[in-house]
Design an enzyme around this catalytic site. Structure first.
Site, mmCIF file in Angstrom:
data_model
loop_
_atom_site.group_PDB
_atom_site.id
_atom_site.type_symbol
_atom_site.label_atom_id
_atom_site.label_comp_id
_atom_site.label_asym_id
_atom_site.label_seq_id
_atom_site.Cartn_x
_atom_site.Cartn_y
_atom_site.Cartn_z
ATOM 1 N N ASP A 117 1.234 -0.940 0.278
ATOM 2 C CA ASP A 117 -0.641 0.280 -0.329
ATOM 3 C C ASP A 117 1.205 0.984 -0.214
ATOM 4 O O ASP A 117 2.458 1.224 0.213
ATOM 5 C CB ASP A 117 -1.116 0.187 1.495
ATOM 6 C CG ASP A 117 -1.814 1.506 1.452
ATOM 7 O OD1 ASP A 117 -2.441 1.554 0.772
ATOM 8 O OD2 ASP A 117 -1.202 1.764 2.928
ATOM 9 N N ASP A 155 -1.260 -0.232 5.863
ATOM 10 C CA ASP A 155 -1.665 0.441 7.579
ATOM 11 C C ASP A 155 -2.678 -0.224 7.514
ATOM 12 O O ASP A 155 -2.826 0.458 8.919
ATOM 13 C CB ASP A 155 -1.061 1.138 7.324
ATOM 14 C CG ASP A 155 -1.653 2.727 6.672
ATOM 15 O OD1 ASP A 155 -2.374 1.580 5.711
ATOM 16 O OD2 ASP A 155 -1.151 3.616 6.828
ATOM 17 N N ASP A 188 -7.553 -1.126 3.659
ATOM 18 C CA ASP A 188 -6.831 -2.458 2.907
ATOM 19 C C ASP A 188 -6.922 -3.529 3.727
ATOM 20 O O ASP A 188 -6.194 -4.227 3.398
ATOM 21 C CB ASP A 188 -5.201 -2.316 2.761
ATOM 22 C CG ASP A 188 -3.988 -0.902 3.437
ATOM 23 O OD1 ASP A 188 -3.786 -0.430 2.799
ATOM 24 O OD2 ASP A 188 -4.388 -1.275 4.270
#
Ligand code: ADP
Ligand code: MG
Length: 296
Positions: free
Chosen positions: A38, A241, A245
Site C-alpha cells: 500500500d 497500514d 486495505d
C-alpha cells in the site's frame, strides 16, 4: 515444519520487532513470489503536507483553504489532516458545512449557504470527484501534476475553484526495503487509491518501476487486485497500514501490517512489523527461508 523450528523462528522474529502471529505465516513467507505495498502510511510516512494552493480567478487562497478545511473537518483521511493544518497556518477558520459526506476513493462533499441563503453543493477530492460534481474533467488552469504529489480539487456550485497539492515523504527505510526484497528475487508492487502521478512518483523514489504500479484503485477493489495476482499464479504478500486495505491484507497469502497502522490491520495481519521499518518485510522472508531450510 517442526514445532521447535517454528518456535525458534518466531522467537528470533520477535527479538527484531517482527511479530509472527502464527506458524503458518512463518512457513509461507519463504515461498512468496510477490510483495504488494500500500502507498500511504506504508511506503510513505502517511502525514502529507500541503505544498501548493492554486486558485481560480476570483477565489482567494484563504477562502479556498477555509472551505476545504470545513469539508475535511469531518474526515479521518491523512489528506484531511494536511488541509486542516494548512488552513490553520493560513489563519483560515473552517467554514460550516452541512450534510458532510465522505465518498471513499473520491473525497468529501457537503453544502454551504449561498449568497441568497440557498444551499450550494461543495466538494473536495480527486479528479473522479470533479467528474461527479461538475460532469466534466479538471479545467485547463488546474491541470498538471508533480511527481509523488497528490492533487485535490475544490468544487463549489459545479465549478472547480482551487487545486490543493500535498506531498507525502517516503519512509527513510522504503527504498532499502524494496531493494532487499528484489535481491531476494521477489516482484515488488505498489497498490494505491491515489492518482497515477502520485503513485508512480512515490514508486520511482523507492525503486518500483511504473509497470508494477496499480493506481486509482477504489478502496473496495484492492482485495480484487490481490486476488487477480493470486489467480495469475503469484504467491502474494500484502503489506499495509490498514486504512482502506484490511480486506486486501486478508485476501493475500500473507498479510503484513505496519505496527503504526490501524487496529483492524494489526488484527488481520498475520505478521506485524513493530518498528514500522519497510526493511523488516525482507527480514521476515529471510527468516522464513532460514527456518524452512532447518526443517528439511
Ligand atoms: P490510498 O490508497 O492512498 O490510501 P484512498 O483510497 O484513501 O487512497 O483515497 C484515494 C484518493 O481519493 C486520494 O488520493 C484522494 O485523491 C481522494 N480522497 C480520499 N479521501 C479524501 C479526502 N478526505 N480529502 C481529499 N481527497 C480525498
Ligand atoms: Mg494506507
Amino acid at each position: 515444519a517442526t514445532p521447535t523450528a517454528i518456535m525458534v523462528g518466531t522467537g528470533r522474529g520477535a527479538e527484531e520487532g517482527i511479530l509472527i502471529k502464527d506458524g503458518q505465516a512463518l512457513e509461507g513467507a519463504g515461498s512468496l513470489t510477490c510483495v504488494v505495498f500500500d502507498k500511504t502510511g506504508t511506503l510513505t510516512e502517511g502525514s502529507p503536507q500541503v505544498t501548493e494552493v492554486l486558485c481560480a480567478d476570483g477565489t482567494g487562497r484563504g477562502d479556498a483553504l477555509a472551505l476545504a478545511a470545513g469539508l475535511e473537518r469531518g474526515s479521518e483521511h491523512p489528506l484531511a489532516r494536511a488541509v486542516l493544518a494548512a488552513a490553520e497556518e493560513e489563519g483560515a477558520a473552517p467554514v460550516a458545512v452541512d450534510g458532510f459526506e465522505a465518498v471513499p476513493g473520491h473525497g468529501v462533499v457537503g453544502a454551504v449557504a449561498g449568497p441568497d441563503g440557498s444551499p450550494v453543493e461543495v466538494g473536495f477530492g480527486n479528479g473522479r470527484l470533479v467528474a461527479r460534481l461538475t460532469g466534466s474533467g479538471v479545467p485547463a488552469w488546474a491541470e498538471g501534476s508533480a511527481p509523488g504529489a497528490t492533487d485535490m480539487y475544490l468544487v463549489r456550485g459545479g465549478t472547480v475553484v482551487a487545486r490543493v497539492r500535498a506531498a507525502d515523504e517516503p519512509k527513510p527505510t522504503a527504498a532499502e526495503g524494496v531493494a532487499a526484497l528484489e535481491a531476494l528475487g521477489l516482484r515488488v508492487m505498489l497498490l494505491s487509491g491515489d492518482g497515477r502521478a502520485a503513485a508512480e512518483g512515490v514508486a520511482s523514489l523507492v525503486g518500483i518501476g511504473p509497470d508494477n504500479v496499480v493506481a486509482e484503485v477504489l478502496p473496495g477493489d484492492k482485495a480484487e487486485v490481490v486476488e487477480g495476482l493470486r489467480a495469475s499464479g503469484e504467491k502474494v504478500c500484502m503489506v499495509g497500514d490498514g486504512i482502506n486495505d484490511t480486506p486486501a491484507l486478508a485476501t493475500a497469502d500473507i498479510g503484513i501490517a505496519m505496527g503504526a497502522g490501524s487496529d483492524a490491520a494489526l488484527e488481520v495481519g498475520q505478521v506485524v512489523l513493530m518498528h514500522d521499518d519497510v526493511r523488516d518485510v525482507a527480514r521476515a522472508v529471510s527468516l522464513s527461508r532460514a527456518t524452512m531450510r532447518k526443517i528439511r
